[in-house]
Design an enzyme around this catalytic site. Sequence first.
Site, short mmCIF file in Angstrom:
data_model
loop_
_atom_site.label_atom_id
_atom_site.label_comp_id
_atom_site.label_asym_id
_atom_site.label_seq_id
_atom_site.Cartn_x
_atom_site.Cartn_y
_atom_site.Cartn_z
CB SER A 1 4.71 -2.10 12.24
OG SER A 1 4.34 -0.75 12.53
CD GLU B 1 -3.24 5.42 6.69
OE1 GLU B 1 -3.19 5.51 5.44
OE2 GLU B 1 -2.32 4.93 7.37
N GLY C 1 2.71 -1.22 4.33
CA GLY C 1 2.76 0.21 4.01
C GLY C 1 4.18 0.67 3.81
N GLY C 2 4.77 1.23 4.86
CA GLY C 2 6.10 1.83 4.78
C GLY C 2 7.15 0.98 4.07
CG HIS D 1 -5.97 1.89 5.00
ND1 HIS D 1 -5.61 2.82 5.95
CD2 HIS D 1 -4.94 1.01 4.90
CE1 HIS D 1 -4.40 2.51 6.39
NE2 HIS D 1 -3.97 1.43 5.78
N GLY E 1 2.20 1.99 11.00
CA GLY E 1 3.22 3.04 10.94
C GLY E 1 3.88 3.35 12.28
CD GLU F 1 -3.64 -2.63 7.21
OE1 GLU F 1 -2.52 -2.85 6.74
OE2 GLU F 1 -4.27 -1.58 6.98
CG ASN G 1 -1.70 1.23 1.45
OD1 ASN G 1 -1.77 2.08 0.55
ND2 ASN G 1 -2.31 1.36 2.61
CD1 TRP G 2 3.44 0.92 -2.76
CD2 TRP G 2 3.57 2.02 -4.71
NE1 TRP G 2 4.13 0.13 -3.65
CE2 TRP G 2 4.22 0.78 -4.85
CE3 TRP G 2 3.52 2.89 -5.82
CZ2 TRP G 2 4.83 0.39 -6.04
CZ3 TRP G 2 4.12 2.50 -7.01
CH2 TRP G 2 4.77 1.26 -7.11
CE LYS G 3 -0.21 3.27 4.82
NZ LYS G 3 -0.23 3.40 6.27
P1 PGA Z 1 2.61 0.16 7.73
O1 PGA Z 1 1.17 0.40 7.07
O2 PGA Z 1 3.17 -1.12 7.13
O3 PGA Z 1 3.43 1.37 7.34
O4 PGA Z 1 2.42 0.04 9.19
C1 PGA Z 1 0.29 -0.66 6.83
C2 PGA Z 1 -0.97 -0.14 6.19
O5 PGA Z 1 -1.43 0.95 6.55
O6 PGA Z 1 -1.57 -0.81 5.31
#
Ligand code: PGA
Length: 256
Positions: free
Chosen positions: A217, A101, A238-239, A99, A177, A171, A10-12
Amino acid sequence: MDRRMMVAGNWKMYTTSAEGAVLVQDMARELEAVHGDVEVVVCPPFTGLKAVSTVIEYDRVPIALGAQDVFWEREGAFTGEIAPGMLTHLGCTYVIVGHSERREHFNETDEIVNRKVKAAFASGMTPIMCVGEPLAIRESGETERFVRDQVLAGAAGLETDDAARLVVAYEPIWAIGTGRTPTPESANDVARSIRATIGAMYGPPAAMQMRVLYGGSVKPENAAHFFREPDVDGALVGGASLKAGSFVEIVKAATR
Ligand code: PGA
């Protein structure tokens, strides 16, 4: 039941279209050294989908394309929104839905998530439906109940065949994050309970086929611990998905 492992990035809201094209090329190069049957998915921002799908198509890269969100209507006066058919036209076969977010910053409710899940299936895409509890719920011991309610509402009213194709990403919000994670055993407990909920809704065969990812994470250092758990079928990253090296290390950890 042998479910195919999946690692989705997930490149956000990172990468321009040019940066996304380079990133997927780098991933493709590193993936050549990886042998094993893992389904790899990248989810760039909308503006990067075309460039990334062009690389995937011309270089025959074994990576599937996903979007990070979708609207549920087919077309219409919905300024700023993106319809399912616009995504499939660009080669998207997956779409992240709900998600945390989006739930937090854009007020997405379970009902909205459910509409998007249905719209994704109706257009032939597979939704990666995200669920997960905030810290206060975790601390009160109510995680499984909270997540079950999200699954009951988000995955309501599907065809049984679609429920079997569904991907749910568990998640925990406090793990996204932050560098903090639940133990693999605890992630597996929630994954098992998600599968049981799908089983209660759509029957055991659908539950055995649908996949549950862990997200929050996930790094090269901890991925293998989650992937050893029987009800965890991969990760939403994500990251660590923004660097070809770390993302492909996680893919490697998923080969078995
Ligand atoms: P993260 O994000 O790996 O940076 O914790 C995961 C996500 O939001 O899908």
